[in-house]
Design an enzyme around this catalytic site. Structure first.
Site, PDB file in Angstrom:
ATOM      1  N   ASP A  70      18.260  32.594  76.386  1.00 32.42           N
ATOM      2  CA  ASP A  70      17.185  31.611  76.380  1.00 32.42           C
ATOM      3  C   ASP A  70      15.934  32.031  77.152  1.00 32.42           C
ATOM      4  N   CYS A 128      17.438  26.458  52.764  1.00 30.06           N
ATOM      5  CA  CYS A 128      16.820  25.123  52.828  1.00 30.06           C
ATOM      6  C   CYS A 128      16.455  24.625  51.431  1.00 30.06           C
ATOM      7  N   CYS A 173      14.692  21.069  50.056  1.00 22.84           N
ATOM      8  CA  CYS A 173      14.915  19.981  51.018  1.00 22.84           C
ATOM      9  C   CYS A 173      13.735  19.869  51.995  1.00 22.84           C
ATOM     10  N   CYS A 182      14.056  17.170  57.316  1.00 24.85           N
ATOM     11  CA  CYS A 182      13.649  17.263  58.723  1.00 24.85           C
ATOM     12  C   CYS A 182      12.163  16.979  58.878  1.00 24.85           C
ATOM     13  N   CYS A 189      10.817  13.734  61.155  1.00 23.58           N
ATOM     14  CA  CYS A 189      10.233  13.982  62.482  1.00 23.58           C
ATOM     15  C   CYS A 189       9.232  12.873  62.829  1.00 23.58           C
ATOM     16  N   CYS A 243       5.903  17.887  69.689  1.00 23.50           N
ATOM     17  CA  CYS A 243       7.361  17.762  69.623  1.00 23.50           C
ATOM     18  C   CYS A 243       7.913  16.975  70.829  1.00 23.50           C
ATOM     19  N   CYS A 264      15.260  16.146  71.809  1.00 24.32           N
ATOM     20  CA  CYS A 264      15.259  15.347  70.584  1.00 24.32           C
ATOM     21  C   CYS A 264      16.177  16.038  69.585  1.00 24.32           C
ATOM     22  N   CYS A 282      19.803  16.961  58.996  1.00 20.39           N
ATOM     23  CA  CYS A 282      19.974  18.165  58.172  1.00 20.39           C
ATOM     24  C   CYS A 282      21.327  18.148  57.449  1.00 20.39           C
TER      25      CYS A 282
HETATM   26  C1  B12 Z   1      10.046  27.611  73.546  1.00 23.84           C
HETATM   27  C2  B12 Z   1      11.327  27.048  73.010  1.00 23.84           C
HETATM   28  C3  B12 Z   1      11.305  25.726  72.582  1.00 23.84           C
HETATM   29  C4  B12 Z   1      10.008  24.959  72.363  1.00 23.84           C
HETATM   30  C5  B12 Z   1       9.380  25.440  71.034  1.00 23.84           C
HETATM   31  C6  B12 Z   1      10.394  25.415  69.876  1.00 23.84           C
HETATM   32  C7  B12 Z   1      10.085  26.325  68.728  1.00 23.84           C
HETATM   33  N1  B12 Z   1      10.524  25.916  67.572  1.00 23.84           N
HETATM   34  O1  B12 Z   1       9.496  27.370  68.889  1.00 23.84           O
HETATM   35  C8  B12 Z   1      10.512  23.489  72.373  1.00 23.84           C
HETATM   36  C9  B12 Z   1      10.443  22.943  73.800  1.00 23.84           C
HETATM   37  C10 B12 Z   1       9.767  22.520  71.464  1.00 23.84           C
HETATM   38  C11 B12 Z   1      11.978  23.697  71.985  1.00 23.84           C
HETATM   39  C12 B12 Z   1      12.760  22.712  71.412  1.00 23.84           C
HETATM   40  C13 B12 Z   1      14.083  22.895  71.056  1.00 23.84           C
HETATM   41  N2  B12 Z   1      14.860  23.954  71.349  1.00 23.84           N
HETATM   42 CO1  B12 Z   1      14.184  25.604  72.093  1.00 23.84          CO
HETATM   43  N3  B12 Z   1      13.653  27.331  72.628  1.00 23.84           N
HETATM   44  C14 B12 Z   1      12.505  27.834  72.961  1.00 23.84           C
HETATM   45  C15 B12 Z   1      12.648  29.333  73.304  1.00 23.84           C
HETATM   46  C16 B12 Z   1      12.691  29.468  74.827  1.00 23.84           C
HETATM   47  C17 B12 Z   1      11.559  30.225  72.707  1.00 23.84           C
HETATM   48  C18 B12 Z   1      11.285  29.960  71.220  1.00 23.84           C
HETATM   49  C19 B12 Z   1      10.046  30.637  70.752  1.00 23.84           C
HETATM   50  O2  B12 Z   1       9.797  31.798  71.043  1.00 23.84           O
HETATM   51  N4  B12 Z   1       9.242  29.904  70.022  1.00 23.84           N
HETATM   52  C20 B12 Z   1       8.035  30.437  69.430  1.00 23.84           C
HETATM   53  C21 B12 Z   1       8.188  30.562  67.915  1.00 23.84           C
HETATM   54  C22 B12 Z   1       7.025  31.275  67.226  1.00 23.84           C
HETATM   55  O3  B12 Z   1       9.325  31.294  67.714  1.00 23.84           O
HETATM   56  P1  B12 Z   1      10.404  30.963  66.572  1.00 23.84           P
HETATM   57  O4  B12 Z   1      10.427  29.570  66.074  1.00 23.84           O
HETATM   58  O5  B12 Z   1      11.649  31.622  67.060  1.00 23.84           O
HETATM   59  O6  B12 Z   1       9.665  31.706  65.410  1.00 23.84           O
HETATM   60  C23 B12 Z   1      10.253  32.576  64.557  1.00 23.84           C
HETATM   61  C24 B12 Z   1      10.367  31.985  63.170  1.00 23.84           C
HETATM   62  O7  B12 Z   1      10.164  30.590  63.110  1.00 23.84           O
HETATM   63  C25 B12 Z   1       9.425  32.778  62.407  1.00 23.84           C
HETATM   64  N5  B12 Z   1       8.106  32.238  62.180  1.00 23.84           N
HETATM   65  C26 B12 Z   1       7.422  31.348  62.866  1.00 23.84           C
HETATM   66  N6  B12 Z   1       6.243  31.168  62.324  1.00 23.84           N
HETATM   67  C27 B12 Z   1       6.195  31.981  61.258  1.00 23.84           C
HETATM   68  C28 B12 Z   1       5.186  32.208  60.322  1.00 23.84           C
HETATM   69  C29 B12 Z   1       5.397  33.163  59.325  1.00 23.84           C
HETATM   70  C30 B12 Z   1       4.336  33.406  58.373  1.00 23.84           C
HETATM   71  C31 B12 Z   1       6.632  33.870  59.259  1.00 23.84           C
HETATM   72  C32 B12 Z   1       6.886  34.859  58.207  1.00 23.84           C
HETATM   73  C33 B12 Z   1       7.632  33.615  60.202  1.00 23.84           C
HETATM   74  C34 B12 Z   1       7.376  32.678  61.160  1.00 23.84           C
HETATM   75  O8  B12 Z   1       9.196  33.971  63.137  1.00 23.84           O
HETATM   76  C35 B12 Z   1       9.226  33.662  64.473  1.00 23.84           C
HETATM   77  C36 B12 Z   1       9.560  34.794  65.367  1.00 23.84           C
HETATM   78  O9  B12 Z   1      10.954  35.034  65.405  1.00 23.84           O
HETATM   79  C37 B12 Z   1      14.031  29.664  72.615  1.00 23.84           C
HETATM   80  C38 B12 Z   1      14.835  30.784  73.305  1.00 23.84           C
HETATM   81  C39 B12 Z   1      14.264  32.162  72.950  1.00 23.84           C
HETATM   82  N7  B12 Z   1      14.079  32.974  73.949  1.00 23.84           N
HETATM   83  O10 B12 Z   1      14.007  32.456  71.791  1.00 23.84           O
HETATM   84  C40 B12 Z   1      14.758  28.288  72.647  1.00 23.84           C
HETATM   85  C41 B12 Z   1      15.659  27.915  71.448  1.00 23.84           C
HETATM   86  C42 B12 Z   1      14.924  28.258  70.188  1.00 23.84           C
HETATM   87  N8  B12 Z   1      15.763  26.464  71.557  1.00 23.84           N
HETATM   88  C43 B12 Z   1      16.907  25.991  71.225  1.00 23.84           C
HETATM   89  C44 B12 Z   1      17.211  24.614  71.144  1.00 23.84           C
HETATM   90  C45 B12 Z   1      18.679  24.224  71.082  1.00 23.84           C
HETATM   91  C46 B12 Z   1      16.171  23.657  71.100  1.00 23.84           C
HETATM   92  C47 B12 Z   1      16.298  22.166  70.732  1.00 23.84           C
HETATM   93  C48 B12 Z   1      17.310  21.873  69.640  1.00 23.84           C
HETATM   94  C49 B12 Z   1      16.647  21.353  72.010  1.00 23.84           C
HETATM   95  C50 B12 Z   1      16.596  19.837  71.810  1.00 23.84           C
HETATM   96  N9  B12 Z   1      17.634  19.212  71.266  1.00 23.84           N
HETATM   97  O11 B12 Z   1      15.635  19.209  72.164  1.00 23.84           O
HETATM   98  C51 B12 Z   1      14.852  21.854  70.290  1.00 23.84           C
HETATM   99  C52 B12 Z   1      14.664  22.090  68.784  1.00 23.84           C
HETATM  100  C53 B12 Z   1      13.282  21.748  68.317  1.00 23.84           C
HETATM  101  C54 B12 Z   1      12.932  22.540  67.079  1.00 23.84           C
HETATM  102  N10 B12 Z   1      12.899  21.898  65.933  1.00 23.84           N
HETATM  103  O12 B12 Z   1      12.722  23.762  67.201  1.00 23.84           O
HETATM  104  C55 B12 Z   1      17.876  27.092  70.824  1.00 23.84           C
HETATM  105  C56 B12 Z   1      17.996  27.110  69.291  1.00 23.84           C
HETATM  106  C57 B12 Z   1      19.380  27.426  68.757  1.00 23.84           C
HETATM  107  C58 B12 Z   1      19.370  27.442  67.254  1.00 23.84           C
HETATM  108  N11 B12 Z   1      20.532  27.253  66.658  1.00 23.84           N
HETATM  109  O13 B12 Z   1      18.364  27.614  66.605  1.00 23.84           O
HETATM  110  C59 B12 Z   1      17.164  28.374  71.443  1.00 23.84           C
HETATM  111  C60 B12 Z   1      17.364  29.659  70.655  1.00 23.84           C
HETATM  112  C61 B12 Z   1      17.733  28.527  72.873  1.00 23.84           C
HETATM  113  C62 B12 Z   1      19.112  29.168  72.897  1.00 23.84           C
HETATM  114  N12 B12 Z   1      19.251  30.305  73.557  1.00 23.84           N
HETATM  115  O14 B12 Z   1      20.064  28.682  72.332  1.00 23.84           O
HETATM  116  N13 B12 Z   1      12.391  24.965  72.243  1.00 23.84           N
HETATM  117  S1  SF4 Z   2      16.828  19.237  56.811  1.00 29.69           S
HETATM  118 FE1  SF4 Z   2      17.921  21.201  57.107  1.00 29.69          FE
HETATM  119  S2  SF4 Z   2      18.160  22.055  55.024  1.00 29.69           S
HETATM  120 FE2  SF4 Z   2      16.605  20.435  54.921  1.00 29.69          FE
HETATM  121  S3  SF4 Z   2      14.673  21.552  55.159  1.00 29.69           S
HETATM  122 FE3  SF4 Z   2      15.255  20.810  57.177  1.00 29.69          FE
HETATM  123  S4  SF4 Z   2      16.372  22.479  58.087  1.00 29.69           S
HETATM  124 FE4  SF4 Z   2      16.287  22.913  55.899  1.00 29.69          FE
HETATM  125  S1  SF4 Z   3      12.890  17.972  67.900  1.00 28.64           S
HETATM  126 FE1  SF4 Z   3      10.647  18.004  67.652  1.00 28.64          FE
HETATM  127  S2  SF4 Z   3      10.403  18.737  65.567  1.00 28.64           S
HETATM  128 FE2  SF4 Z   3      12.496  18.013  65.689  1.00 28.64          FE
HETATM  129  S3  SF4 Z   3      12.397  15.848  65.025  1.00 28.64           S
HETATM  130 FE3  SF4 Z   3      12.231  15.891  67.259  1.00 28.64          FE
HETATM  131  S4  SF4 Z   3      10.003  15.839  67.568  1.00 28.64           S
HETATM  132 FE4  SF4 Z   3      10.319  16.512  65.468  1.00 28.64          FE
END
Ligand code: B12
Ligand code: SF4
Ligand code: SF4
Length: 338
Positions: free
Chosen positions: A130, A184, A187, A190, A194, A210, A237, A244
């Site tokens: 993480d 996905c 669908c 989500c 939200c 978020c 949240c 999902c």
């Molecule tokens: C910052 C962070 C958050 C932030 C931002 C979340 C986010 N979606 O980025 C906040 C505080 C909102 C958050 C919330 C949550 N988080 Co969080 N978070 C992190 C953390 C520390 C970094 C994530 C990050 O770098 N985000 C920045 C974005 C850009 O990165 P990304 O979504 O991974 O993006 C990739 C893809 O989406 C894709 N992508 C994105 N944009 C685009 C655009 C294009 C064109 C393309 C091709 C690809 C692409 O490429 C990206 C790079 O890999 C990680 C741990 C880690 N070191 O990775 C945990 C992590 C992602 N979180 C986790 C969890 C459990 C949560 C929550 C469920 C907690 C909760 N119940 O509240 C929520 C889920 C919310 C959600 N829908 O994502 C878990 C997810 C496990 C899983 N099965 O996915 C992680 C991996 C922690 C862990 N070690 O388990 N989190």
């Molecule tokens: S609810 Fe689940 S299967 Fe449907 S779009 Fe979201 S992440 Fe994908």
């Molecule tokens: S965790 Fe964030 S993105 Fe997911 S439903 Fe809640 S507010 Fe929306």
């Protein structure tokens, strides 16, 4: 061959999912940089400061890294989903924070894995859970653990998305796995569910919208237009995962560490916690990350969102708090009561 042994050992060390990715830079690093540039990281400085550069290459974390052993640890429990829960006078704490803090649990498992593997072959390693500046989902996808879904979570076809990710960077050359296809389809559940429209097209999350960001990471005030939408979520949240379909029959975790200790406590009880009681109650839970002040802020917002008149008295007390953040959110909440 060795890769298969590593994955088998990972399962023996308590992980439900294990796979191998090459420890090379990933093209998603560019998407990450764009995400930060767009401001989607909000005030999470640990994502945007100098260290963030490390995200481009795991070898900046461990120079000898050749492979990333990616693991998944289930934390689901049989308790209902937040979307099935309608007791307005109770708080919703995110599923992932009901039990013991996952950082410690994953680290213990990965240390065990490193020790077991060391018995077979000497190597260098680094554990990431993480907090390490590593794009965990991008590597886990490559390691075959799941696909990055529209809600941006990593989903596994068999397990759903209620699992944490961890990595063991190793100096060993291991045969990498292949990423699974994205499932996905058409669908949009989500995105539609939200409450704050934080999920943007193309699998991008705007953290500034978020509820998870507001209630865990944000240190100042929650923007007023989004307070009511936060509902009774006082820490994190679960909504975009609750709805999902891949979580419809997701298996539950076996360990007692992930039992639902903090599932839906009464808001009134939380509002009355002293700082010492807050610390004691969440000593081993991830909830402590919100800090006492942020947590009371969230409780006040949840009371306001509920509109229940019975919260007038606790909110009046919170509105007199020495903590200006808590007092302001309590005054906002008082203005919403029936
Ligand atoms: C910052 C962070 C958050 C932030 C931002 C979340 C986010 N979606 O980025 C906040 C505080 C909102 C958050 C919330 C949550 N988080 Co969080 N978070 C992190 C953390 C520390 C970094 C994530 C990050 O770098 N985000 C920045 C974005 C850009 O990165 P990304 O979504 O991974 O993006 C990739 C893809 O989406 C894709 N992508 C994105 N944009 C685009 C655009 C294009 C064109 C393309 C091709 C690809 C692409 O490429 C990206 C790079 O890999 C990680 C741990 C880690 N070191 O990775 C945990 C992590 C992602 N979180 C986790 C969890 C459990 C949560 C929550 C469920 C907690 C909760 N119940 O509240 C929520 C889920 C919310 C959600 N829908 O994502 C878990 C997810 C496990 C899983 N099965 O996915 C992680 C991996 C922690 C862990 N070690 O388990 N989190
Ligand atoms: S609810 Fe689940 S299967 Fe449907 S779009 Fe979201 S992440 Fe994908
Ligand atoms: S965790 Fe964030 S993105 Fe997911 S439903 Fe809640 S507010 Fe929306």
């Amino acid at each position: 061959m060795l890769a298969e042994t590593v994955k088998k050992l990972a399962l023996e060390c308590g992980f439900e999912l294990a796979g191998v990715a090459s420890a090379e830079p990933v093209p998603e690093a560019a998407a990450y940089a764009g995400w930060v540039r767009n401001g989607y990281a909000g005030e999470m400085r640990y994502l945007t400061d100098g260290r963030a550069g490390l995200r481009a290459d795991p070898r900046l974390l461990l120079p000898s890294a050749r492979s990333a052993v990616c693991v998944g640890k289930l934390y689901n429990s049989p308790a209902p989903y937040s979307t099935e829960f309608d007791e307005r006078d109770r708080a919703w704490i995110s599923r992932y924070a009901w039990g013991e803090d996952y950082h410690a649990i994953l680290r213990r498992g990965l240390e065990r894995l490193a020790a077991e593997l060391h018995k077979i072959e000497p190597f260098e390693w680094k554990i990431c859970v993480d907090t390490a500046p590593l794009l965990e989902r991008a590597y886990a996808r490559r390691a075959g653990l799941g696909w990055i879904a529209k809600n941006t979570c990593l989903i596994n076809q068999r397990m759903g998305s209620w699992f944490f990710l961890g990595e063991l960077l190793v100096s060993l050359d291991l045969e990498p796995d292949a990423p699974p296809p994205a499932r996905c389809g058409t669908c949009t559940r989500c995105i539609d569910a939200c409450p704050t429209q934080a999920i943007l097209p193309g699998g991008v999350l705007d953290s500034r919208l978020c509820i998870s960001y507001f209630t865990i990471e944000l240190r100042g005030g929650i923007p007023e237009p989004h307070r009511a939408a936060a509902g009774n979520n006082v820490f994190g949240c679960d909504i975009c995962q609750d709805v999902c379909p891949w979580n419809g029959r997701a298996p539950a975790a076996r360990e007692p560490e992930f039992a639902d200790h903090h599932h839906s406590p009464p808001l009134e009880r939380l509002a009355a916690l002293s700082e010492a009681e807050f610390r004691a109650m969440f000593r081993t839970s991830a909830v402590k990350r919100a800090k006492y002040s942020g947590f009371l802020r969230n409780v006040a917002v949840a009371m306001g969102a509920s509109r229940l008149a019975k919260f007038r008295e606790p909110l009046e007390r919170l509105s007199e708090s020495d903590d200006a953040l808590v007092a302001e959110h309590a005054r906002w909440a008082l203005g919403r009561l029936d």
